[in-house]
Design a protein around this motif. Sequence first.
Motif: not given
Length: 170
Positions: A5-33
């Motif tokens: 259940a913890v693993s499914e909850d984590f997967d749901a979080f990453v699936h739902g918010r992963g792109r937003a977290l990636l955009r946030f990190a991208y704006v913060l760092s200025g480097d996609a990689h």
Amino acid sequence: MTTNAVSEDFDAFVHGRGRALLRFAYVLSGDAHLAEDLVQEVLARMHRRWHKVSVMDSAEAYVRTAIVRQYLSWRRRRASTEAIYAEVPEPPGLDEPQARVLARDQMWTLMAGLPRAQRAVLVLRFYCDLPDDEIATLLGCGMSTVRSQAARALAKMRTMLSEGGVDGDG
């Protein structure tokens, strides 16, 4: 909660918010990689203790804080001469494609010229639209430090613009 259940909850979080977290990190760092590396590193650490993180009032805020701290830590180890190239959402009112490209390049050049803490403050304030008290909590400093870092960053950007250090003409 069971391990599955913890693993499914984590997967749901990453699936739902992963792109937003990636955009946030991208704006913060200025480097996609680097943004991908930051998010991957933080999420790998979060997965091991997701059972504790998921019950917090705001798990996403906790993950964002970890990304900011990881970014600040990585920036200390990286060369200060890095070149930053990026695509960001275009500001409204720039009808000519050349004007949009110039404005984007100017902003990235200005942001690249800032120390990491000042850049983090500006990203959290203007991209994430966070108030000073939340920024201070995220960065582990006082509100006066946030305000002074923002003022110094904006003053440096204004100086760079007025000195012609960022004009896009080459």
